[in-house]
Design a protein around this motif. Structure first.
Motif, PDB file in Angstrom:
ATOM      1  N   GLY A 190      35.403 -24.341  12.206  1.00 24.65           N
ATOM      2  CA  GLY A 190      34.894 -25.790  11.887  1.00 24.65           C
ATOM      3  C   GLY A 190      34.977 -26.256  10.631  1.00 24.65           C
ATOM      4  O   GLY A 190      35.115 -27.447  10.233  1.00 24.65           O
ATOM      5  N   ALA A 191      35.366 -25.278   9.765  1.00 24.27           N
ATOM      6  CA  ALA A 191      35.830 -25.712   8.354  1.00 24.27           C
ATOM      7  C   ALA A 191      37.167 -26.083   8.230  1.00 24.27           C
ATOM      8  O   ALA A 191      37.921 -25.882   9.096  1.00 24.27           O
ATOM      9  CB  ALA A 191      35.278 -24.588   7.458  1.00 24.27           C
ATOM     10  N   LYS A 192      37.332 -26.723   7.218  1.00 24.33           N
ATOM     11  CA  LYS A 192      38.849 -27.287   6.981  1.00 24.33           C
ATOM     12  C   LYS A 192      39.836 -26.502   6.438  1.00 24.33           C
ATOM     13  O   LYS A 192      41.004 -26.477   6.475  1.00 24.33           O
ATOM     14  CB  LYS A 192      38.742 -28.610   6.219  1.00 24.33           C
ATOM     15  CG  LYS A 192      38.247 -29.748   6.766  1.00 24.33           C
ATOM     16  CD  LYS A 192      38.200 -30.950   6.055  1.00 24.33           C
ATOM     17  CE  LYS A 192      37.302 -32.216   6.913  1.00 24.33           C
ATOM     18  NZ  LYS A 192      37.460 -33.505   6.324  1.00 24.33           N
ATOM     19  N   TYR A 193      39.219 -25.314   5.506  1.00 26.48           N
ATOM     20  CA  TYR A 193      39.844 -24.513   4.567  1.00 26.48           C
ATOM     21  C   TYR A 193      39.576 -22.881   4.764  1.00 26.48           C
ATOM     22  O   TYR A 193      38.488 -22.776   4.881  1.00 26.48           O
ATOM     23  CB  TYR A 193      39.915 -24.953   3.285  1.00 26.48           C
ATOM     24  CG  TYR A 193      40.168 -26.376   2.817  1.00 26.48           C
ATOM     25  CD1 TYR A 193      41.657 -26.768   2.969  1.00 26.48           C
ATOM     26  CD2 TYR A 193      39.440 -27.380   2.524  1.00 26.48           C
ATOM     27  CE1 TYR A 193      41.860 -28.214   2.728  1.00 26.48           C
ATOM     28  CE2 TYR A 193      39.479 -28.535   2.608  1.00 26.48           C
ATOM     29  CZ  TYR A 193      41.073 -28.835   2.451  1.00 26.48           C
ATOM     30  OH  TYR A 193      41.016 -30.476   2.456  1.00 26.48           O
ATOM     31  N   TRP A 194      40.703 -22.218   4.818  1.00 26.62           N
ATOM     32  CA  TRP A 194      40.586 -20.807   4.585  1.00 26.62           C
ATOM     33  C   TRP A 194      40.048 -20.394   3.083  1.00 26.62           C
ATOM     34  O   TRP A 194      40.233 -21.178   2.310  1.00 26.62           O
ATOM     35  CB  TRP A 194      41.654 -20.015   5.007  1.00 26.62           C
ATOM     36  CG  TRP A 194      42.212 -20.105   6.594  1.00 26.62           C
ATOM     37  CD1 TRP A 194      42.781 -21.076   7.009  1.00 26.62           C
ATOM     38  CD2 TRP A 194      41.835 -19.116   7.298  1.00 26.62           C
ATOM     39  NE1 TRP A 194      43.000 -20.655   8.154  1.00 26.62           N
ATOM     40  CE2 TRP A 194      42.673 -19.588   8.518  1.00 26.62           C
ATOM     41  CE3 TRP A 194      41.598 -17.672   7.342  1.00 26.62           C
ATOM     42  CZ2 TRP A 194      42.658 -18.746   9.637  1.00 26.62           C
ATOM     43  CZ3 TRP A 194      41.595 -16.977   8.550  1.00 26.62           C
ATOM     44  CH2 TRP A 194      42.254 -17.508   9.609  1.00 26.62           C
ATOM     45  N   LYS A 195      39.147 -19.233   3.147  1.00 24.99           N
ATOM     46  CA  LYS A 195      38.822 -18.875   1.964  1.00 24.99           C
ATOM     47  C   LYS A 195      39.305 -17.368   1.529  1.00 24.99           C
ATOM     48  O   LYS A 195      39.078 -16.587   2.523  1.00 24.99           O
ATOM     49  CB  LYS A 195      37.250 -18.517   2.117  1.00 24.99           C
ATOM     50  CG  LYS A 195      36.816 -18.093   0.686  1.00 24.99           C
ATOM     51  CD  LYS A 195      34.964 -18.080   0.888  1.00 24.99           C
ATOM     52  CE  LYS A 195      34.563 -16.989   1.766  1.00 24.99           C
ATOM     53  NZ  LYS A 195      33.102 -16.685   1.659  1.00 24.99           N
TER      54      LYS A 195
ATOM     55  N   LYS B 290      33.145 -16.705  12.460  1.00 24.39           N
ATOM     56  CA  LYS B 290      34.088 -16.357  11.330  1.00 24.39           C
ATOM     57  C   LYS B 290      35.385 -15.615  11.902  1.00 24.39           C
ATOM     58  O   LYS B 290      35.368 -14.638  12.780  1.00 24.39           O
ATOM     59  CB  LYS B 290      33.682 -15.430  10.205  1.00 24.39           C
ATOM     60  CG  LYS B 290      32.559 -16.083   9.606  1.00 24.39           C
ATOM     61  CD  LYS B 290      32.024 -15.059   8.308  1.00 24.39           C
ATOM     62  CE  LYS B 290      30.925 -15.818   7.535  1.00 24.39           C
ATOM     63  NZ  LYS B 290      30.817 -15.003   6.314  1.00 24.39           N
ATOM     64  N   VAL B 291      36.464 -16.339  11.565  1.00 22.04           N
ATOM     65  CA  VAL B 291      37.764 -15.562  11.864  1.00 22.04           C
ATOM     66  C   VAL B 291      38.285 -14.646  10.705  1.00 22.04           C
ATOM     67  O   VAL B 291      38.345 -15.623   9.434  1.00 22.04           O
ATOM     68  CB  VAL B 291      38.687 -16.494  12.257  1.00 22.04           C
ATOM     69  CG1 VAL B 291      40.117 -16.218  12.385  1.00 22.04           C
ATOM     70  CG2 VAL B 291      38.295 -17.523  13.438  1.00 22.04           C
ATOM     71  N   VAL B 292      38.594 -13.598  11.007  1.00 22.39           N
ATOM     72  CA  VAL B 292      39.050 -12.873   9.483  1.00 22.39           C
ATOM     73  C   VAL B 292      40.399 -12.470   9.838  1.00 22.39           C
ATOM     74  O   VAL B 292      40.758 -11.898  10.742  1.00 22.39           O
ATOM     75  CB  VAL B 292      38.238 -11.488   9.375  1.00 22.39           C
ATOM     76  CG1 VAL B 292      38.707 -10.686   8.404  1.00 22.39           C
ATOM     77  CG2 VAL B 292      36.487 -11.747   9.068  1.00 22.39           C
ATOM     78  N   HIS B 293      41.200 -12.471   8.678  1.00 21.88           N
ATOM     79  CA  HIS B 293      42.645 -12.284   8.796  1.00 21.88           C
ATOM     80  C   HIS B 293      43.188 -11.345   7.783  1.00 21.88           C
ATOM     81  O   HIS B 293      43.008 -11.586   6.471  1.00 21.88           O
ATOM     82  CB  HIS B 293      43.556 -13.492   8.826  1.00 21.88           C
ATOM     83  CG  HIS B 293      44.991 -13.372   8.876  1.00 21.88           C
ATOM     84  ND1 HIS B 293      45.812 -14.253   8.453  1.00 21.88           N
ATOM     85  CD2 HIS B 293      45.796 -12.346   9.588  1.00 21.88           C
ATOM     86  CE1 HIS B 293      46.981 -13.788   8.838  1.00 21.88           C
ATOM     87  NE2 HIS B 293      47.037 -12.758   9.380  1.00 21.88           N
ATOM     88  N   LEU B 294      43.282 -10.121   8.106  1.00 24.07           N
ATOM     89  CA  LEU B 294      43.871  -9.057   7.324  1.00 24.07           C
ATOM     90  C   LEU B 294      45.523  -8.925   7.397  1.00 24.07           C
ATOM     91  O   LEU B 294      46.078  -9.071   8.134  1.00 24.07           O
ATOM     92  CB  LEU B 294      43.176  -7.675   7.614  1.00 24.07           C
ATOM     93  CG  LEU B 294      42.013  -7.164   7.260  1.00 24.07           C
ATOM     94  CD1 LEU B 294      41.542  -5.913   7.759  1.00 24.07           C
ATOM     95  CD2 LEU B 294      41.863  -7.288   5.807  1.00 24.07           C
TER      96      LEU B 294
END
Length: 375
Positions: free
Chosen positions: A203-208, A183-187
């Motif tokens: 690997g996913a196409k979209y950020w959540k 997981k990449v986490v962007h604060l």
């Protein structure tokens, strides 16, 4: 006649002795050949069968990360930029703004440090490191990211997230044992101090987009987050932090965890033996506290380092997985020091930590889940 019989007996004994000696000599002559034949037979019995490279790679991928960690741990450094390539536009001489940076690492091994360089270069900054993978800015897309293994030189580009310019930001990179995802986490913090957060499974196409920390928890985002026991954790203040901000990787929720004492300027949190450690100065000594559970808020004092002399600016930067030493750097001169828990001794290590550096390990790990391709 008796004399002749006696002579015959003596001759018979002598003959038997000679035959025995002759047999012994022949056996000694044959012994090296027998030993050689036995060694050749052993070598034949222990011949390792040929395995295709893909098969070996998939065996290594299935091994736990702890078994792939080498006997040293590196601290990444973006290094110095290579000389920019001059170009000749109309009107005069200028330089290409795209600079190539060499990615170096410092190994700590047997009380010494060694500076080495990966066989790759980059034109963007490193954001985070985890399990031997680097999270870096992508030079191909504005606002994009990429994940790279500098050993295998595999990489993947990540989709672009929020394009809103943040007032301040922090990136975290970790692995969830529950979901099996990196997981990449962007604060992101805006000018009013409100925190937003977006998370991407590699690997996913979209950020959540997820709910960020509540207003007021963060004073600044300068400390790197630490991944341990299923969560990413930040020290939210430059000085006098009484708690950690925690993001649980399984459900992407934030909460705070109280510290056993107030965190000072030279105190840090580290991953130590799969647990979270809080390394805090106590007058002239350094205490090491351990947190073993994700929802456990009870810290246990694990060790006290007795420092010699007034060394108040020792900043812990990493804990070696092999050997167990803890590495410190002095804020005053950037010098390195290693604490040996077995000997209870703090010793100086040759070398210095560059200002842009990240705790890192060299491994063959990749983000993809193991596939059954070795049939």
């Amino acid at each position: 006649m008796a004399k002749a019989a006696r002579n015959n007996g003596v001759n018979l004994v002598r003959l038997l002795q000679e035959r025995a000696l002759s047999k012994k000599g022949k056996e000694e002559e044959r012994q090296p050949q027998n030993v050689l034949e036995q060694k050749q037979q052993q070598d034949t019995d222990t011949v390792v069968p040929y395995l295709p490279k893909d098969c070996v790679s998939n065996i290594l991928v299935r091994l736990p990360i702890e078994s792939l960690i080498p006997k040293s741990i590196a601290v990444l450094d973006e290094g110095q930029p290579n000389h920019p390539v001059p170009i000749l536009p109309f009107g005069g001489l200028t330089f290409n703004r795209t600079l190539k940076f060499s990615i170096r690492f410092i190994e700590f091994k047997e009380g010494n440090s060694r500076l080495a360089k990966y066989k790759i270069s980059c034109s963007s900054r490193i954001r985070a490191s985890y399990n031997g993978l680097l999270l870096m800015d992508s030079a191909m897309k504005r606002g994009g990211l990429m994940v790279v293994n500098p050993i295998t030189r595999k990489w993947i580009y990540l989709p672009v997230g929020s394009l809103v310019p943040p007032h301040a930001e922090s990136y975290g990179f970790a692995y969830s044992d529950v979901t099996g995802d990196y997981k990449v986490v962007h604060l992101l913090r805006d000018e009013l101090g409100y925190m937003n957060c977006e998370i991407l499974n590699v690997g996913a196409k979209y950020w959540k987009e997820v709910n960020g920390p509540v207003f007021g928890l963060f004073g600044w985002l300068g400390y790197l987050p630490v991944s341990a026991i299923g969560a990413l954790r930040w020290i939210p203040q430059i000085d006098h932090s009484d708690y950690l901000v925690t993001l649980e990787l399984a459900n992407d929720t934030f909460h705070k965890v109280p510290l056993p004492k107030s965190c000072g300027t030279h105190d840090r949190i580290l991953e130590m033996g799969k647990f979270l450690s809080f390394v805090a100065h106590e007058e002239l000594d350094i205490d090491i506290w351990i947190l073993k559970g994700l929802h456990d808020e009870v810290w246990t004092k694990n060790h006290r380092i007795r420092t010699i002399g007034c060394v108040l600016d020792m900043v812990p930067i990493l804990s070696l997985k092999i050997g167990g030493d803890m590495i410190f750097t002095r804020e005053e001169d950037g010098s390195l020091h290693a604490y040996d828990f077995n000997l209870g001794l703090m010793r100086k290590v040759q070398g210095q930590i560059p200002p842009t550096s990240f705790p890192h390990i060299n491994s063959l790990i990749w983000w993809e889940k193991a596939l059954d391709v070795c049939d």
